[in-house]
Scaffold this motif. Structure first.
Motif, PDB file in Angstrom:
ATOM      1  N   VAL A  24     -26.946  21.972  -0.954  1.00 48.66           N
ATOM      2  CA  VAL A  24     -28.015  22.846  -1.419  1.00 48.66           C
ATOM      3  C   VAL A  24     -27.423  23.960  -2.270  1.00 48.66           C
ATOM      4  CG1 VAL A  24     -29.867  24.411  -0.734  1.00 48.66           C
ATOM      5  CG2 VAL A  24     -29.407  22.353   0.621  1.00 48.66           C
ATOM      6  N   VAL A  25     -28.015  24.184  -3.442  1.00 54.41           N
ATOM      7  CA  VAL A  25     -27.629  25.304  -4.287  1.00 54.41           C
ATOM      8  C   VAL A  25     -28.891  26.120  -4.581  1.00 54.41           C
ATOM      9  CG1 VAL A  25     -27.784  23.922  -6.419  1.00 54.41           C
ATOM     10  CG2 VAL A  25     -26.506  26.048  -6.415  1.00 54.41           C
ATOM     11  N   PRO A  35     -28.759  29.301 -13.692  1.00 54.34           N
ATOM     12  CA  PRO A  35     -29.200  28.169 -12.873  1.00 54.34           C
ATOM     13  C   PRO A  35     -28.794  26.820 -13.474  1.00 54.34           C
ATOM     14  CG  PRO A  35     -30.934  29.792 -12.986  1.00 54.34           C
ATOM     15  CD  PRO A  35     -29.869  30.226 -13.969  1.00 54.34           C
ATOM     16  N   LEU A  36     -28.927  26.699 -14.775  1.00 54.11           N
ATOM     17  CA  LEU A  36     -28.557  25.456 -15.455  1.00 54.11           C
ATOM     18  C   LEU A  36     -27.054  25.213 -15.378  1.00 54.11           C
ATOM     19  CD1 LEU A  36     -29.262  23.046 -17.323  1.00 54.11           C
ATOM     20  CD2 LEU A  36     -28.922  24.607 -19.244  1.00 54.11           C
ATOM     21  N   THR A  37     -26.260  26.206 -15.756  1.00 62.32           N
ATOM     22  CA  THR A  37     -24.810  25.999 -15.789  1.00 62.32           C
ATOM     23  C   THR A  37     -24.237  25.806 -14.392  1.00 62.32           C
ATOM     24  OG1 THR A  37     -24.435  28.396 -15.873  1.00 62.32           O
ATOM     25  CG2 THR A  37     -24.497  27.212 -17.972  1.00 62.32           C
ATOM     26  N   ARG A  38     -24.736  26.550 -13.437  1.00 58.35           N
ATOM     27  CA  ARG A  38     -24.231  26.404 -12.059  1.00 58.35           C
ATOM     28  C   ARG A  38     -24.577  25.026 -11.497  1.00 58.35           C
ATOM     29  NH1 ARG A  38     -25.731  30.083  -6.854  1.00 58.35           N
ATOM     30  NH2 ARG A  38     -24.212  29.158  -5.466  1.00 58.35           N
ATOM     31  N   THR A  39     -25.800  24.582 -11.716  1.00 59.60           N
ATOM     32  CA  THR A  39     -26.226  23.279 -11.223  1.00 59.60           C
ATOM     33  C   THR A  39     -25.398  22.162 -11.857  1.00 59.60           C
ATOM     34  OG1 THR A  39     -28.464  24.086 -10.818  1.00 59.60           O
ATOM     35  CG2 THR A  39     -28.189  21.704 -11.007  1.00 59.60           C
ATOM     36  N   LEU A  40     -25.178  22.214 -13.158  1.00 56.28           N
ATOM     37  CA  LEU A  40     -24.397  21.173 -13.832  1.00 56.28           C
ATOM     38  C   LEU A  40     -22.942  21.181 -13.380  1.00 56.28           C
ATOM     39  CD1 LEU A  40     -25.847  21.343 -17.445  1.00 56.28           C
ATOM     40  CD2 LEU A  40     -26.291  19.608 -15.686  1.00 56.28           C
ATOM     41  N   ARG A  41     -22.391  22.360 -13.119  1.00 55.47           N
ATOM     42  CA  ARG A  41     -21.010  22.447 -12.640  1.00 55.47           C
ATOM     43  C   ARG A  41     -20.877  21.806 -11.255  1.00 55.47           C
ATOM     44  NH1 ARG A  41     -20.399  27.626 -12.935  1.00 55.47           N
ATOM     45  NH2 ARG A  41     -20.689  28.064 -10.729  1.00 55.47           N
ATOM     46  N   ILE A  42     -21.801  22.100 -10.375  1.00 42.36           N
ATOM     47  CA  ILE A  42     -21.761  21.517  -9.037  1.00 42.36           C
ATOM     48  C   ILE A  42     -22.004  20.015  -9.102  1.00 42.36           C
ATOM     49  CG2 ILE A  42     -22.940  21.461  -6.804  1.00 42.36           C
ATOM     50  CD1 ILE A  42     -23.409  24.506  -7.197  1.00 42.36           C
ATOM     51  N   LEU A  43     -22.919  19.599  -9.950  1.00 39.06           N
ATOM     52  CA  LEU A  43     -23.225  18.178 -10.097  1.00 39.06           C
ATOM     53  C   LEU A  43     -22.002  17.386 -10.564  1.00 39.06           C
ATOM     54  CD1 LEU A  43     -25.445  16.050  -9.893  1.00 39.06           C
ATOM     55  CD2 LEU A  43     -26.018  16.538 -12.271  1.00 39.06           C
ATOM     56  N   ALA A  44     -21.197  17.982 -11.426  1.00 45.06           N
ATOM     57  CA  ALA A  44     -20.002  17.311 -11.940  1.00 45.06           C
ATOM     58  C   ALA A  44     -19.007  17.001 -10.833  1.00 45.06           C
ATOM     59  CB  ALA A  44     -19.346  18.159 -13.018  1.00 45.06           C
ATOM     60  N   PRO A  60     -37.134  23.538 -13.334  1.00 42.80           N
ATOM     61  CA  PRO A  60     -35.950  23.595 -14.212  1.00 42.80           C
ATOM     62  C   PRO A  60     -36.095  22.689 -15.440  1.00 42.80           C
ATOM     63  CG  PRO A  60     -35.506  22.146 -12.377  1.00 42.80           C
ATOM     64  CD  PRO A  60     -36.887  22.708 -12.151  1.00 42.80           C
ATOM     65  N   THR A  61     -36.997  23.040 -16.329  1.00 40.46           N
ATOM     66  CA  THR A  61     -37.306  22.174 -17.465  1.00 40.46           C
ATOM     67  C   THR A  61     -36.115  21.956 -18.408  1.00 40.46           C
ATOM     68  OG1 THR A  61     -38.220  24.070 -18.662  1.00 40.46           O
ATOM     69  CG2 THR A  61     -39.770  22.684 -17.449  1.00 40.46           C
ATOM     70  N   HIS A  62     -35.230  22.930 -18.505  1.00 40.11           N
ATOM     71  CA  HIS A  62     -34.060  22.773 -19.377  1.00 40.11           C
ATOM     72  C   HIS A  62     -32.997  21.889 -18.735  1.00 40.11           C
ATOM     73  CE1 HIS A  62     -35.558  25.608 -22.300  1.00 40.11           C
ATOM     74  NE2 HIS A  62     -35.835  26.453 -21.313  1.00 40.11           N
ATOM     75  N   LEU A  63     -33.087  21.709 -17.429  1.00 43.73           N
ATOM     76  CA  LEU A  63     -32.137  20.859 -16.718  1.00 43.73           C
ATOM     77  C   LEU A  63     -32.437  19.372 -16.928  1.00 43.73           C
ATOM     78  CD1 LEU A  63     -29.816  20.554 -14.621  1.00 43.73           C
ATOM     79  CD2 LEU A  63     -31.574  20.738 -12.830  1.00 43.73           C
ATOM     80  N   TYR A  64     -33.699  19.010 -17.030  1.00 42.85           N
ATOM     81  CA  TYR A  64     -34.084  17.598 -17.104  1.00 42.85           C
ATOM     82  C   TYR A  64     -33.413  16.819 -18.240  1.00 42.85           C
ATOM     83  CZ  TYR A  64     -37.781  19.043 -13.838  1.00 42.85           C
ATOM     84  OH  TYR A  64     -38.491  19.547 -12.777  1.00 42.85           O
TER      85      TYR A  64
END
Length: 90
Positions: A24-25, A35-44, A60-64
């Protein structure tokens, strides 16, 4: 119990695999673009059999598009004042 602590895959009904561990983040208090950069970093760094559960205060529309580029599967639901997005590798 806080909404972050209550974040679980059960909010997604049957559209998200429930037989996997999840991380969970909570990015609900972070200003854009964190939110976008942190989520993508954790996802990697996420294992192939793990699910990332993002807790946000908005969809998170920019994340999709970033998830689509990476071939990730995802689902989003509103739960109270939070928006939960589950992300996993199909």
């Amino acid at each position: 119990m806080s909404e972050t602590a209550d974040a679980s895959l059960s909010a997604f009904d049957d559209c998200v695999p429930t037989d996997r561990e999840h991380t969970v983040v909570d990015v609900s208090a972070a200003p854009p673009p964190k939110p976008l950069t942190r989520t993508l970093r954790i996802l990697a760094d996420l294992d192939d059999d793990e699910i990332l559960l993002q807790v946000n205060d908005r969809e998170p529309t920019h994340l999709y598009p970033k998830l689509d580029e990476r071939g990730a599967a995802y689902a989003t639901v509103e739960r109270g004042t939070s928006v939960l997005t589950a992300v996993w590798k199909p």
